[in-house]
Design a protein around this motif. Sequence first.
Motif, PDB file in Angstrom:
ATOM      1  N   LEU A   2      39.318  -4.207   3.953  1.00  0.00           N
ATOM      2  CA  LEU A   2      38.041  -3.668   4.413  1.00  0.00           C
ATOM      3  C   LEU A   2      37.386  -2.852   3.304  1.00  0.00           C
ATOM      4  CD1 LEU A   2      36.088  -3.388   6.761  1.00  0.00           C
ATOM      5  CD2 LEU A   2      37.376  -1.392   7.509  1.00  0.00           C
ATOM      6  N   LYS A   3      38.209  -2.186   2.511  1.00  0.00           N
ATOM      7  CA  LYS A   3      37.687  -1.404   1.387  1.00  0.00           C
ATOM      8  C   LYS A   3      36.940  -2.299   0.402  1.00  0.00           C
ATOM      9  CE  LYS A   3      39.341   1.183  -2.583  1.00  0.00           C
ATOM     10  NZ  LYS A   3      40.523   1.680  -3.285  1.00  0.00           N
ATOM     11  N   TRP A   4      37.505  -3.458   0.094  1.00  0.00           N
ATOM     12  CA  TRP A   4      36.848  -4.374  -0.842  1.00  0.00           C
ATOM     13  C   TRP A   4      35.560  -4.943  -0.260  1.00  0.00           C
ATOM     14  CZ3 TRP A   4      37.579  -4.177  -5.711  1.00  0.00           C
ATOM     15  CH2 TRP A   4      38.812  -3.774  -6.213  1.00  0.00           C
ATOM     16  N   ALA A   5      35.552  -5.196   1.049  1.00  0.00           N
ATOM     17  CA  ALA A   5      34.333  -5.682   1.682  1.00  0.00           C
ATOM     18  C   ALA A   5      33.220  -4.646   1.576  1.00  0.00           C
ATOM     19  CB  ALA A   5      34.603  -6.026   3.146  1.00  0.00           C
ATOM     20  N   ILE A   6      33.562  -3.389   1.776  1.00  0.00           N
ATOM     21  CA  ILE A   6      32.573  -2.316   1.655  1.00  0.00           C
ATOM     22  C   ILE A   6      32.098  -2.177   0.221  1.00  0.00           C
ATOM     23  CG2 ILE A   6      32.248   0.180   1.875  1.00  0.00           C
ATOM     24  CD1 ILE A   6      34.113   0.041   4.320  1.00  0.00           C
ATOM     25  N   VAL A   7      33.017  -2.309  -0.739  1.00  0.00           N
ATOM     26  CA  VAL A   7      32.640  -2.217  -2.156  1.00  0.00           C
ATOM     27  C   VAL A   7      31.642  -3.313  -2.512  1.00  0.00           C
ATOM     28  CG1 VAL A   7      33.507  -2.522  -4.513  1.00  0.00           C
ATOM     29  CG2 VAL A   7      34.730  -1.040  -2.918  1.00  0.00           C
ATOM     30  N   PHE A   8      31.914  -4.551  -2.096  1.00  0.00           N
ATOM     31  CA  PHE A   8      30.997  -5.645  -2.400  1.00  0.00           C
ATOM     32  C   PHE A   8      29.665  -5.483  -1.674  1.00  0.00           C
ATOM     33  CE2 PHE A   8      34.702  -7.919  -4.087  1.00  0.00           C
ATOM     34  CZ  PHE A   8      34.139  -8.427  -5.244  1.00  0.00           C
ATOM     35  N   LEU A   9      29.685  -4.912  -0.481  1.00  0.00           N
ATOM     36  CA  LEU A   9      28.441  -4.652   0.228  1.00  0.00           C
ATOM     37  C   LEU A   9      27.591  -3.629  -0.519  1.00  0.00           C
ATOM     38  CD1 LEU A   9      26.705  -5.155   2.712  1.00  0.00           C
ATOM     39  CD2 LEU A   9      27.920  -3.272   3.825  1.00  0.00           C
ATOM     40  N   VAL A  10      28.222  -2.587  -1.036  1.00  0.00           N
ATOM     41  CA  VAL A  10      27.495  -1.573  -1.817  1.00  0.00           C
ATOM     42  C   VAL A  10      26.940  -2.194  -3.095  1.00  0.00           C
ATOM     43  CG1 VAL A  10      27.767   0.575  -3.124  1.00  0.00           C
ATOM     44  CG2 VAL A  10      28.742   0.382  -0.845  1.00  0.00           C
ATOM     45  N   ILE A  11      27.726  -3.030  -3.748  1.00  0.00           N
ATOM     46  CA  ILE A  11      27.250  -3.713  -4.959  1.00  0.00           C
ATOM     47  C   ILE A  11      26.040  -4.578  -4.625  1.00  0.00           C
ATOM     48  CG2 ILE A  11      27.827  -5.510  -6.651  1.00  0.00           C
ATOM     49  CD1 ILE A  11      30.687  -4.369  -6.648  1.00  0.00           C
ATOM     50  N   ALA A  12      26.099  -5.279  -3.481  1.00  0.00           N
ATOM     51  CA  ALA A  12      24.978  -6.137  -3.075  1.00  0.00           C
ATOM     52  C   ALA A  12      23.722  -5.311  -2.815  1.00  0.00           C
ATOM     53  CB  ALA A  12      25.359  -6.924  -1.828  1.00  0.00           C
ATOM     54  N   ILE A  13      23.882  -4.170  -2.166  1.00  0.00           N
ATOM     55  CA  ILE A  13      22.713  -3.321  -1.879  1.00  0.00           C
ATOM     56  C   ILE A  13      22.106  -2.784  -3.163  1.00  0.00           C
ATOM     57  CG2 ILE A  13      22.006  -1.130  -0.831  1.00  0.00           C
ATOM     58  CD1 ILE A  13      24.037  -1.754   1.408  1.00  0.00           C
ATOM     59  N   ILE A  14      22.950  -2.323  -4.078  1.00  0.00           N
ATOM     60  CA  ILE A  14      22.444  -1.795  -5.352  1.00  0.00           C
ATOM     61  C   ILE A  14      21.767  -2.902  -6.155  1.00  0.00           C
ATOM     62  CG2 ILE A  14      23.144  -0.818  -7.573  1.00  0.00           C
ATOM     63  CD1 ILE A  14      25.319   0.738  -6.029  1.00  0.00           C
ATOM     64  N   ALA A  15      22.376  -4.088  -6.192  1.00  0.00           N
ATOM     65  CA  ALA A  15      21.785  -5.201  -6.934  1.00  0.00           C
ATOM     66  C   ALA A  15      20.454  -5.623  -6.319  1.00  0.00           C
ATOM     67  CB  ALA A  15      22.754  -6.380  -6.962  1.00  0.00           C
ATOM     68  N   ALA A  16      20.353  -5.592  -5.002  1.00  0.00           N
ATOM     69  CA  ALA A  16      19.097  -5.969  -4.343  1.00  0.00           C
ATOM     70  C   ALA A  16      17.991  -4.961  -4.648  1.00  0.00           C
ATOM     71  CB  ALA A  16      19.312  -6.079  -2.836  1.00  0.00           C
ATOM     72  N   VAL A  17      18.355  -3.685  -4.659  1.00  0.00           N
ATOM     73  CA  VAL A  17      17.367  -2.648  -4.965  1.00  0.00           C
ATOM     74  C   VAL A  17      16.867  -2.786  -6.402  1.00  0.00           C
ATOM     75  CG1 VAL A  17      17.082  -0.148  -5.292  1.00  0.00           C
ATOM     76  CG2 VAL A  17      18.174  -1.014  -3.227  1.00  0.00           C
ATOM     77  N   LEU A  18      17.759  -3.147  -7.318  1.00  0.00           N
ATOM     78  CA  LEU A  18      17.390  -3.277  -8.721  1.00  0.00           C
ATOM     79  C   LEU A  18      16.734  -4.631  -9.035  1.00  0.00           C
ATOM     80  CD1 LEU A  18      20.473  -1.609 -10.429  1.00  0.00           C
ATOM     81  CD2 LEU A  18      18.214  -0.626 -10.020  1.00  0.00           C
ATOM     82  N   GLY A  19      16.710  -5.536  -8.065  1.00  0.00           N
ATOM     83  CA  GLY A  19      16.007  -6.795  -8.261  1.00  0.00           C
ATOM     84  C   GLY A  19      16.869  -7.951  -8.732  1.00  0.00           C
ATOM     85  N   PHE A  20      18.168  -7.812  -8.687  1.00  0.00           N
ATOM     86  CA  PHE A  20      19.069  -8.895  -9.087  1.00  0.00           C
ATOM     87  C   PHE A  20      19.432  -9.716  -7.845  1.00  0.00           C
ATOM     88  CE2 PHE A  20      19.972  -5.456 -12.174  1.00  0.00           C
ATOM     89  CZ  PHE A  20      19.558  -6.106 -13.319  1.00  0.00           C
ATOM     90  N   GLY A  21      18.587 -10.673  -7.509  1.00  0.00           N
ATOM     91  CA  GLY A  21      18.758 -11.434  -6.271  1.00  0.00           C
ATOM     92  C   GLY A  21      19.998 -12.299  -6.239  1.00  0.00           C
ATOM     93  N   GLY A  22      20.312 -12.961  -7.352  1.00  0.00           N
ATOM     94  CA  GLY A  22      21.486 -13.835  -7.384  1.00  0.00           C
ATOM     95  C   GLY A  22      22.783 -13.074  -7.226  1.00  0.00           C
ATOM     96  N   ILE A  23      22.889 -11.974  -7.913  1.00  0.00           N
ATOM     97  CA  ILE A  23      24.098 -11.152  -7.820  1.00  0.00           C
ATOM     98  C   ILE A  23      24.210 -10.548  -6.426  1.00  0.00           C
ATOM     99  CG2 ILE A  23      25.259  -9.100  -8.710  1.00  0.00           C
ATOM    100  CD1 ILE A  23      23.953  -9.710 -11.428  1.00  0.00           C
TER     101      ILE A  23
END
Length: 55
Positions: A2-23
């Motif tokens: 569950l920890k890794w799922a949360i980590v990847f979710l945070v990475i996805a949110i940060i990447a989306a905010v910064l405009g990296f759609g593919g990542i």
Amino acid sequence: MLKWAIVFLVIAIIAAVLGFGGIAGTATTIAQVLFVIFLILFIVSFFMSRRGPRP
């Protein structure tokens, strides 16, 4: 897991905010897969523990 799922979710949110759609899309998919695997393992372990120890 569950920890890794949360980590990847945070990475996805940060990447989306910064405009990296593919990542962001890839990280979101990984987070979803890890979360589903976590749920399956949690449910299996929950029901196996309720059965009690075998003699």
